[in-house]
Design a protein around this motif. Structure first.
Motif, PDB file in Angstrom:
ATOM      1  N   GLU A  24      -6.576   7.108   0.904  1.00 28.74           N
ATOM      2  CA  GLU A  24      -5.314   7.435   0.027  1.00 28.74           C
ATOM      3  C   GLU A  24      -5.679   8.384  -0.956  1.00 28.74           C
ATOM      4  O   GLU A  24      -6.487   8.004  -1.920  1.00 28.74           O
ATOM      5  CB  GLU A  24      -4.398   6.222  -0.336  1.00 28.74           C
ATOM      6  CG  GLU A  24      -3.369   6.670  -0.976  1.00 28.74           C
ATOM      7  CD  GLU A  24      -2.094   6.875  -0.338  1.00 28.74           C
ATOM      8  OE1 GLU A  24      -0.958   6.614  -0.735  1.00 28.74           O
ATOM      9  OE2 GLU A  24      -2.362   7.285   0.994  1.00 28.74           O
ATOM     10  N   LEU A  54     -12.144  -7.024   5.310  1.00 29.07           N
ATOM     11  CA  LEU A  54     -11.869  -5.837   4.460  1.00 29.07           C
ATOM     12  C   LEU A  54     -12.846  -5.354   3.417  1.00 29.07           C
ATOM     13  O   LEU A  54     -13.100  -6.391   2.677  1.00 29.07           O
ATOM     14  CB  LEU A  54     -10.331  -5.902   3.974  1.00 29.07           C
ATOM     15  CG  LEU A  54      -9.295  -6.161   5.188  1.00 29.07           C
ATOM     16  CD1 LEU A  54      -7.874  -6.414   4.316  1.00 29.07           C
ATOM     17  CD2 LEU A  54      -9.263  -5.108   6.161  1.00 29.07           C
ATOM     18  N   TYR A 111     -10.821   0.557   3.014  1.00 30.30           N
ATOM     19  CA  TYR A 111      -9.727   1.099   2.534  1.00 30.30           C
ATOM     20  C   TYR A 111     -10.141   1.644   1.144  1.00 30.30           C
ATOM     21  O   TYR A 111     -10.954   1.079   0.435  1.00 30.30           O
ATOM     22  CB  TYR A 111      -8.699   0.455   2.230  1.00 30.30           C
ATOM     23  CG  TYR A 111      -7.983  -0.013   3.517  1.00 30.30           C
ATOM     24  CD1 TYR A 111      -6.519   0.497   3.799  1.00 30.30           C
ATOM     25  CD2 TYR A 111      -8.463  -1.178   4.336  1.00 30.30           C
ATOM     26  CE1 TYR A 111      -6.128   0.166   4.823  1.00 30.30           C
ATOM     27  CE2 TYR A 111      -7.774  -1.368   5.518  1.00 30.30           C
ATOM     28  CZ  TYR A 111      -6.580  -0.620   5.697  1.00 30.30           C
ATOM     29  OH  TYR A 111      -5.891  -1.199   6.924  1.00 30.30           O
ATOM     30  N   CYS A 158      -9.545   4.603  -2.285  1.00 28.55           N
ATOM     31  CA  CYS A 158      -8.513   5.414  -2.802  1.00 28.55           C
ATOM     32  C   CYS A 158      -8.906   5.412  -4.647  1.00 28.55           C
ATOM     33  O   CYS A 158      -9.555   4.541  -5.026  1.00 28.55           O
ATOM     34  CB  CYS A 158      -7.323   4.332  -3.179  1.00 28.55           C
ATOM     35  SG  CYS A 158      -5.574   5.524  -4.008  1.00 28.55           S
ATOM     36  N   PHE A 207      -0.890   4.097   4.241  1.00 33.24           N
ATOM     37  CA  PHE A 207      -1.994   3.484   3.739  1.00 33.24           C
ATOM     38  C   PHE A 207      -1.695   2.022   3.650  1.00 33.24           C
ATOM     39  O   PHE A 207      -1.162   1.372   2.660  1.00 33.24           O
ATOM     40  CB  PHE A 207      -2.342   3.938   2.330  1.00 33.24           C
ATOM     41  CG  PHE A 207      -3.751   3.581   1.639  1.00 33.24           C
ATOM     42  CD1 PHE A 207      -4.861   3.811   2.183  1.00 33.24           C
ATOM     43  CD2 PHE A 207      -3.509   2.687   0.586  1.00 33.24           C
ATOM     44  CE1 PHE A 207      -6.082   3.606   1.823  1.00 33.24           C
ATOM     45  CE2 PHE A 207      -4.749   2.187  -0.257  1.00 33.24           C
ATOM     46  CZ  PHE A 207      -6.041   2.570   0.388  1.00 33.24           C
ATOM     47  N   VAL A 267      -4.114  -0.847  -3.731  1.00 37.12           N
ATOM     48  CA  VAL A 267      -4.804  -1.626  -3.147  1.00 37.12           C
ATOM     49  C   VAL A 267      -4.335  -3.092  -3.796  1.00 37.12           C
ATOM     50  O   VAL A 267      -4.472  -4.056  -3.075  1.00 37.12           O
ATOM     51  CB  VAL A 267      -6.374  -1.534  -3.357  1.00 37.12           C
ATOM     52  CG1 VAL A 267      -7.125  -2.812  -3.073  1.00 37.12           C
ATOM     53  CG2 VAL A 267      -6.798  -0.428  -2.456  1.00 37.12           C
ATOM     54  N   THR A 297     -12.202   1.334  -4.730  1.00 39.01           N
ATOM     55  CA  THR A 297     -11.147   1.779  -5.603  1.00 39.01           C
ATOM     56  C   THR A 297     -11.832   2.324  -6.897  1.00 39.01           C
ATOM     57  O   THR A 297     -12.896   1.843  -7.558  1.00 39.01           O
ATOM     58  CB  THR A 297      -9.922   0.942  -6.010  1.00 39.01           C
ATOM     59  OG1 THR A 297     -10.591  -0.388  -6.746  1.00 39.01           O
ATOM     60  CG2 THR A 297      -9.355   0.529  -4.762  1.00 39.01           C
ATOM     61  N   THR A 315     -10.110   4.216   5.854  1.00 37.84           N
ATOM     62  CA  THR A 315      -8.733   4.472   5.678  1.00 37.84           C
ATOM     63  C   THR A 315      -8.752   5.171   4.028  1.00 37.84           C
ATOM     64  O   THR A 315      -9.153   4.273   3.220  1.00 37.84           O
ATOM     65  CB  THR A 315      -7.923   3.833   5.732  1.00 37.84           C
ATOM     66  OG1 THR A 315      -7.904   3.201   7.237  1.00 37.84           O
ATOM     67  CG2 THR A 315      -6.244   4.287   5.788  1.00 37.84           C
ATOM     68  N   GLY A 329       0.852  -1.239   0.056  1.00 35.71           N
ATOM     69  CA  GLY A 329       0.068  -0.083  -0.161  1.00 35.71           C
ATOM     70  C   GLY A 329       0.677   1.370  -0.054  1.00 35.71           C
ATOM     71  O   GLY A 329       0.324   2.260  -0.276  1.00 35.71           O
ATOM     72  N   MET A 375     -12.361  -3.073   0.182  1.00 38.19           N
ATOM     73  CA  MET A 375     -11.424  -1.999  -0.832  1.00 38.19           C
ATOM     74  C   MET A 375     -12.349  -1.260  -1.758  1.00 38.19           C
ATOM     75  O   MET A 375     -12.960  -2.056  -2.602  1.00 38.19           O
ATOM     76  CB  MET A 375     -10.337  -2.980  -1.345  1.00 38.19           C
ATOM     77  CG  MET A 375      -9.702  -3.688  -0.372  1.00 38.19           C
ATOM     78  SD  MET A 375      -8.604  -2.817   0.826  1.00 38.19           S
ATOM     79  CE  MET A 375      -7.514  -3.998   1.263  1.00 38.19           C
TER      80      MET A 375
END
Length: 356
Positions: free
Chosen positions: A259, A137, A227, A229, A128, A149, A141, A257, A67, A139
């Protein structure tokens, strides 16, 4: 031609005093006591506008965590330009960056890089990263936001078959989706890894504000460490949703979280710039009030320190010799002789002299 250049360098040993590291660099292009380097080992096209560049770093490289990102230096027309790229290779292996053609430096990396080329490097950075303790988790994106990721997925999924990971990735079309085939193969091989691709050209923009958007795509999203991004608007929407959940006493969404690849620079619109003087480089450039001084210097051929290019890492700090600058994030004008300024988020507010 390459052989002649090597012979010329070897002959220069008879007339030019060299340090031991200079002699070693004749045999190993990534050896340097002054500047961390890496040699390109493989280039893999990902889409029509992106490619993954694998490289073997020289001594001094710190193994990256999944990451993280690193600054990569490329020389264009005799000027070294630095850009920050997420590392897409799994932790514990030689690094790689996945680059999309979005400018002169990225375009050069995507279109012309070949095995044997040497890149200039800075150590990996960034927070990150995967959580220390295993947990489900999610993700989220979009576009090139998949790159950090992907490092997490490549690190976690093949080595922890029990890892519970849901990826929701949005791209304009299947042809624009980076890692499309690899992600499908991983999802087929590991049942606890679930992938959903959202193609905006077919379904419109993924709207986190819609009441049931995530509920449909990932029903248990509130119980997962998330996460995200991607582009600014995509991340803003995610932040708004998680903030609303946090404010609801009946909700219990896990942490989000984020990024970011860029920051909003709006403070210079409609303002005058000024003459920027780069003292050490003996160059003068007329700059407007909206362009970051980092870009002004690079366009003028000045070797500018840089890092994240969004006001976070402070790698671009340089002394202000004279004049005032405008913070492009807030619009605030300030400046005292000797003050360290962030050139990536500062524009000229009148004549400016920089100690470069």
């Amino acid at each position: 031609m390459i052989r002649l250049r090597k012979l010329a360098r070897a002959a220069s040993l008879l007339t030019t005093p060299l340090a031991p590291e200079d002699i070693l660099s004749l045999f190993n292009p990534v050896f340097s006591a002054r500047q961390l380097r890496g040699v390109v080992t493989r280039v893999v096209p990902e889409t029509a506008d992106s490619a993954t560049i694998f490289f073997h770093p020289g001594r001094g490289w710190q193994a990256h965590r999944a990451g993280q990102w690193a600054r990569i230096g490329v020389e264009l027309d005799g000027v070294r330009h630095w850009r920050s790229y997420s590392l897409s290779a799994p932790a514990g292996e030689d690094p790689a960056i996945t680059v999309t053609d979005m400018g002169a430096v990225s375009g050069t990396l995507v279109r012309t890089t070949k095995p044997g080329d040497v890149l200039f490097l800075a150590p990996p950075q960034g927070d990150f990263v995967l959580p220390e303790h295993p947990r489900p988790l999610l993700m989220l994106t979009a576009g090139s936001g998949i790159t950090p990721v992907m490092s997490m997925i490549r690190t976690l999924v093949p080595h922890r078959p029990d890892a519970d990971v849901v990826l929701i990735h949005t791209a304009r079309t299947p042809a624009d989706a980076i890692f499309l085939e690899e992600l499908a193969e991983l999802a087929d091989q590991f049942p606890n890894f679930k992938v959903t691709h959202w193609f905006s050209a077919e379904h419109g923009r993924l709207d986190f504000g819609a009441a049931d958007a995530l509920d449909r795509l990932c029903p248990d999203w509130r119980g997962r460490a998330a996460y995200a991004c991607g582009p600014a608007g995509f991340l803003d929407d995610a932040e708004t949703l998680w903030a609303a959940e946090a404010a609801d006493p009946d909700a219990s969404a896990a942490n989000l979280t984020i990024e970011r690849f860029s920051t909003t620079l709006a403070g210079g619109e409609g303002h005058d710039g000024g003459l920027v003087t780069f003292e050490a480089s003996d160059r003068e450039v007329e700059a407007d009030g909206e362009t970051p001084l980092l870009d002004v210097g690079e366009d003028a051929g000045v070797l500018m320190p840089s890092g994240c290019r969004m006001g976070i890492c402070h790698s671009c700090l340089i002394p202000l010799r004279a004049g005032q600058i405008r913070d492009l994030r807030t619009g605030e004008v300030h400046g005292e002789p000797g003050q360290l300024i962030q050139t990536c988020v500062s524009a000229a507010a009148g004549p400016v002299n920089l100690d470069l």
